[in-house]
Design a protein around this motif. Structure first.
Motif, PDB file in Angstrom:
ATOM      1  N   ARG A 133     -24.208 -33.118 -12.186  1.00 21.94           N
ATOM      2  CA  ARG A 133     -23.830 -32.372 -10.990  1.00 21.94           C
ATOM      3  C   ARG A 133     -24.813 -32.617  -9.848  1.00 21.94           C
ATOM      4  O   ARG A 133     -24.419 -32.811  -8.695  1.00 21.94           O
ATOM      5  N   GLU A 134     -26.105 -32.633 -10.187  1.00 23.62           N
ATOM      6  CA  GLU A 134     -27.104 -32.895  -9.144  1.00 23.62           C
ATOM      7  C   GLU A 134     -27.009 -34.334  -8.642  1.00 23.62           C
ATOM      8  O   GLU A 134     -27.183 -34.596  -7.455  1.00 23.62           O
ATOM      9  N   LYS A 137     -24.106 -34.436  -6.221  1.00 24.96           N
ATOM     10  CA  LYS A 137     -24.459 -33.788  -4.949  1.00 24.96           C
ATOM     11  C   LYS A 137     -25.367 -34.688  -4.113  1.00 24.96           C
ATOM     12  O   LYS A 137     -25.176 -34.815  -2.894  1.00 24.96           O
ATOM     13  N   ASN A 141     -24.431 -36.203  -0.379  1.00 26.58           N
ATOM     14  CA  ASN A 141     -25.276 -35.962   0.795  1.00 26.58           C
ATOM     15  C   ASN A 141     -25.760 -37.251   1.440  1.00 26.58           C
ATOM     16  O   ASN A 141     -26.116 -37.257   2.622  1.00 26.58           O
ATOM     17  N   ILE A 155     -18.956 -30.351  -1.579  1.00 29.22           N
ATOM     18  CA  ILE A 155     -19.923 -29.745  -2.511  1.00 29.22           C
ATOM     19  C   ILE A 155     -19.483 -28.332  -2.893  1.00 29.22           C
ATOM     20  O   ILE A 155     -19.661 -27.899  -4.043  1.00 29.22           O
ATOM     21  N   ASP A 159     -19.006 -27.031  -6.643  1.00 32.57           N
ATOM     22  CA  ASP A 159     -19.672 -25.839  -7.180  1.00 32.57           C
ATOM     23  C   ASP A 159     -18.701 -24.883  -7.862  1.00 32.57           C
ATOM     24  O   ASP A 159     -19.111 -24.067  -8.697  1.00 32.57           O
ATOM     25  N   PRO A 257     -14.823 -34.695  -5.466  1.00 34.58           N
ATOM     26  CA  PRO A 257     -16.269 -34.954  -5.428  1.00 34.58           C
ATOM     27  C   PRO A 257     -16.662 -36.343  -5.924  1.00 34.58           C
ATOM     28  O   PRO A 257     -17.604 -36.948  -5.400  1.00 34.58           O
ATOM     29  N   ARG A 261     -18.752 -39.221  -3.860  1.00 33.80           N
ATOM     30  CA  ARG A 261     -20.006 -39.828  -4.319  1.00 33.80           C
ATOM     31  C   ARG A 261     -19.898 -41.344  -4.398  1.00 33.80           C
ATOM     32  O   ARG A 261     -20.887 -42.061  -4.263  1.00 33.80           O
TER      33      ARG A 261
END
Length: 287
Positions: A133-134, A137, A141, A155, A159, A257, A261
């Motif tokens: 998950r990190e 993210k 970003n 994001i 979440d 998501p 990414r």
């Protein structure tokens, strides 16, 4: 600490971050980093592959970190098998040459092999691995193609998704899946993490649905891919659901998501990124 050694064999492959050469008597290979790959990334890849090997998964046996002529590398068992993408291209060319109809049974067999492989990986929960998950993210970003508001919206959707702690590969593309005797081996574990199998599955679905094949591949491959994209996805997900109970409906929320990414990936074309951006914005508008 890397062991310093000299001497490599013939070059047998290359990716965005490394070159692959024969090693020793040919039973091993060495993956030598390019300048854009830091030593810490190699350390992480070795650890991830050691973890997968310890789980009994079908991966090349990892051996050691070494330095060859000033370049860091990892020594692995050599796997003799064809990447799924190579088999796909050869089939496309043969079907075009002989004017044969599309053989969906071959797609079904490879979909079953791939689904079984992913299910094997996702059946393990492991410690001391990066957070999926990190990682997602952080990649979102860094995506230059999205506005800050769009990144925040993606994001926020991420979440809201369930949290799991399963082993995930992180780059399950058909070029990383080698077929050997009707079974599969998966390579390139540098993006492995602990998280949700649905994210790995979303990555695979996105690759099949939106991939733009490199221009050096025969045009017949693109024709066959365009004709079979959704069929391949359906066959794959049907088999994965049979094995795991996870349905396409469970994967669908992860498309947004994971597509975001992927915008930071080096290995996809600008055309493919435009397709992903359009899909991301369509989904954000629906949300």
């Amino acid at each position: 600490m890397c062991k310093v050694v000299q001497g490599i064999g013939n070059k047998i492959g290359e990716g965005g971050c490394a070159e692959v050469f024969e090693w020793e008597d040919g039973s091993k290979i060495i993956k030598l980093a390019k300048p854009n790959t830091i030593p810490a990334a190699l350390q992480a890849e070795l650890h991830h592959c050691q973890t997968a090997w310890a789980c009994g998964l079908p991966v090349p046996r990892p051996y050691d970190l070494v330095v060859v002529e000033g370049r860091s590398g990892i020594v692995f068992e050599r796997i003799y098998g064809d990447p799924i993408i190579k088999r796909f291209v050869e089939r496309a060319v043969e079907q075009s040459r002989t004017q044969q109809p599309i053989d969906i049974m071959k797609d079904y067999i490879e979909a079953k092999i791939t689904a079984k492989l992913f299910h094997q990986i996702h059946s393990h929960a492991v410690a001391r691995m990066p957070s999926q998950r990190e990682n997602i993210k952080n990649d979102i970003n860094r995506a230059q193609y999205l506005t800050d508001a769009e990144k925040a919206a993606v994001i926020a959707e991420l979440d809201g998704l369930p949290i799991k702690q399963q082993l995930c590969h992180g780059d399950p593309n058909p070029g990383n899946i080698l077929v050997r005797d009707n079974d599969a081996v998966i390579i390139d574990w540098n993006n492995a993490s602990t998280g949700n199998p649905e994210a790995d599955l979303a990555e695979y679905v996105i690759m099949i649905r939106y991939a733009i094949l490199p221009p050096h591949l025969p045009s017949e491959a693109s024709v066959l891919l365009d004709a079979t994209r959704e069929t391949c996805i359906n066959l794959f997900m049907e088999e994965y659901e049979r094995l795991s109970g996870i349905r396409y409906a469970d994967v669908e929320p992860w498309i947004l998501p994971v597509a975001a990414r992927k915008l930071v990936a080096d290995g996809i074309s600008e055309e493919e990124k435009r397709l992903l951006i359009n899909e991301i914005r369509r989904r954000l508008h629906i949300c």
